[in-house]
Design a protein around this motif. Sequence first.
Motif, PDB file in Angstrom:
ATOM      1  N   VAL A  49       0.850  -1.184   0.000  1.00  0.00           N
ATOM      2  CA  VAL A  49       0.000   0.000   0.000  1.00  0.00           C
ATOM      3  C   VAL A  49       0.887   1.236   0.000  1.00  0.00           C
ATOM      4  O   VAL A  49       1.919   1.273   0.679  1.00  0.00           O
ATOM      5  CB  VAL A  49      -0.935   0.010   1.231  1.00  0.00           C
ATOM      6  N   ASP A  50       0.489   2.258  -0.758  1.00  0.00           N
ATOM      7  CA  ASP A  50       1.208   3.534  -0.744  1.00  0.00           C
ATOM      8  C   ASP A  50       0.749   4.358   0.459  1.00  0.00           C
ATOM      9  O   ASP A  50      -0.443   4.654   0.601  1.00  0.00           O
ATOM     10  CB  ASP A  50       0.902   4.340  -2.018  1.00  0.00           C
ATOM     11  N   TYR A  51       1.694   4.742   1.290  1.00  0.00           N
ATOM     12  CA  TYR A  51       1.409   5.629   2.411  1.00  0.00           C
ATOM     13  C   TYR A  51       2.076   6.981   2.144  1.00  0.00           C
ATOM     14  O   TYR A  51       3.203   7.031   1.624  1.00  0.00           O
ATOM     15  CB  TYR A  51       1.930   5.055   3.727  1.00  0.00           C
ATOM     16  N   TRP A  52       1.386   8.052   2.529  1.00  0.00           N
ATOM     17  CA  TRP A  52       1.877   9.410   2.305  1.00  0.00           C
ATOM     18  C   TRP A  52       2.027  10.152   3.626  1.00  0.00           C
ATOM     19  O   TRP A  52       1.209   9.965   4.549  1.00  0.00           O
ATOM     20  CB  TRP A  52       0.914  10.194   1.420  1.00  0.00           C
ATOM     21  N   GLY A  53       3.041  11.000   3.681  1.00  0.00           N
ATOM     22  CA  GLY A  53       3.177  11.899   4.811  1.00  0.00           C
ATOM     23  C   GLY A  53       2.255  13.098   4.652  1.00  0.00           C
ATOM     24  O   GLY A  53       1.572  13.263   3.642  1.00  0.00           O
ATOM     25  N   GLN A  54       2.272  13.955   5.662  1.00  0.00           N
ATOM     26  CA  GLN A  54       1.368  15.100   5.687  1.00  0.00           C
ATOM     27  C   GLN A  54       1.879  16.269   4.846  1.00  0.00           C
ATOM     28  O   GLN A  54       1.125  17.198   4.551  1.00  0.00           O
ATOM     29  CB  GLN A  54       1.139  15.567   7.131  1.00  0.00           C
ATOM     30  N   GLY A  55       3.132  16.225   4.459  1.00  0.00           N
ATOM     31  CA  GLY A  55       3.718  17.285   3.645  1.00  0.00           C
ATOM     32  C   GLY A  55       4.452  18.308   4.486  1.00  0.00           C
ATOM     33  O   GLY A  55       4.067  18.599   5.627  1.00  0.00           O
ATOM     34  N   THR A  56       5.521  18.854   3.911  1.00  0.00           N
ATOM     35  CA  THR A  56       6.282  19.905   4.577  1.00  0.00           C
ATOM     36  C   THR A  56       6.603  20.988   3.541  1.00  0.00           C
ATOM     37  O   THR A  56       6.996  20.683   2.415  1.00  0.00           O
ATOM     38  CB  THR A  56       7.564  19.345   5.232  1.00  0.00           C
ATOM     39  N   GLN A  57       6.427  22.227   3.938  1.00  0.00           N
ATOM     40  CA  GLN A  57       6.597  23.353   3.009  1.00  0.00           C
ATOM     41  C   GLN A  57       8.071  23.715   2.858  1.00  0.00           C
ATOM     42  O   GLN A  57       8.775  23.877   3.854  1.00  0.00           O
ATOM     43  CB  GLN A  57       5.826  24.569   3.494  1.00  0.00           C
ATOM     44  N   VAL A  58       8.484  23.827   1.606  1.00  0.00           N
ATOM     45  CA  VAL A  58       9.818  24.341   1.284  1.00  0.00           C
ATOM     46  C   VAL A  58       9.623  25.595   0.446  1.00  0.00           C
ATOM     47  O   VAL A  58       8.974  25.555  -0.603  1.00  0.00           O
ATOM     48  CB  VAL A  58      10.649  23.304   0.507  1.00  0.00           C
ATOM     49  N   THR A  59      10.175  26.693   0.927  1.00  0.00           N
ATOM     50  CA  THR A  59      10.062  27.966   0.211  1.00  0.00           C
ATOM     51  C   THR A  59      11.461  28.511  -0.053  1.00  0.00           C
ATOM     52  O   THR A  59      12.248  28.656   0.887  1.00  0.00           O
ATOM     53  CB  THR A  59       9.253  28.986   1.009  1.00  0.00           C
ATOM     54  N   VAL A  60      11.738  28.784  -1.323  1.00  0.00           N
ATOM     55  CA  VAL A  60      13.053  29.305  -1.705  1.00  0.00           C
ATOM     56  C   VAL A  60      12.853  30.723  -2.228  1.00  0.00           C
ATOM     57  O   VAL A  60      12.157  30.941  -3.221  1.00  0.00           O
ATOM     58  CB  VAL A  60      13.703  28.421  -2.781  1.00  0.00           C
ATOM     59  N   SER A  61      13.474  31.678  -1.553  1.00  0.00           N
ATOM     60  CA  SER A  61      13.325  33.074  -1.947  1.00  0.00           C
ATOM     61  C   SER A  61      14.458  33.484  -2.882  1.00  0.00           C
ATOM     62  O   SER A  61      15.585  32.986  -2.786  1.00  0.00           O
ATOM     63  CB  SER A  61      13.324  33.962  -0.713  1.00  0.00           C
ATOM     64  N   SER A  62      14.146  34.408  -3.779  1.00  0.00           N
ATOM     65  CA  SER A  62      15.155  34.858  -4.754  1.00  0.00           C
ATOM     66  C   SER A  62      15.982  36.008  -4.226  1.00  0.00           C
ATOM     67  O   SER A  62      15.687  36.580  -3.181  1.00  0.00           O
ATOM     68  CB  SER A  62      14.457  35.269  -6.052  1.00  0.00           C
TER      69      SER A  62
END
Length: 121
Positions: A108-121
């Motif tokens: 079965v495929d299990y997924w995490g809740q997600g984590t935000q990655v933000t890269v500023s210029s």
Amino acid sequence: QVQLVESGGGLVQAGGSLRLSCAASGSIFDLDTMGWYRQAPGKQREMVATITDGGSTDYADSVKGRFTISRDNAKNTVYLEMNSLKPGDTAVYYCKADIVANGATMVVDYWGQGTQVTVSS
């Protein structure tokens, strides 16, 4: 019950680095391929990198040479080392694991809740 818990996201300037971690826990019989996916606003979720339990890896062309996926089988943990980050890498990053739970007969495929990655210029 199986759970994936991610950590390591955040805000970084272009050219910087981040390291993501994802630990699988719970009633796990077999942990096969693990991977990282990302989804930017208005875009479909895409594969970033995957690693099999034997250590074979695959990367999206856009991250080759900049990102490195690895895993610690003893800890049921997968990592994503991200270097030379670009604003285009900004997204929510999700961990996925192919798992056979105790007492189950199918992967079965299990997924995490997600984590935000933000890269500023």
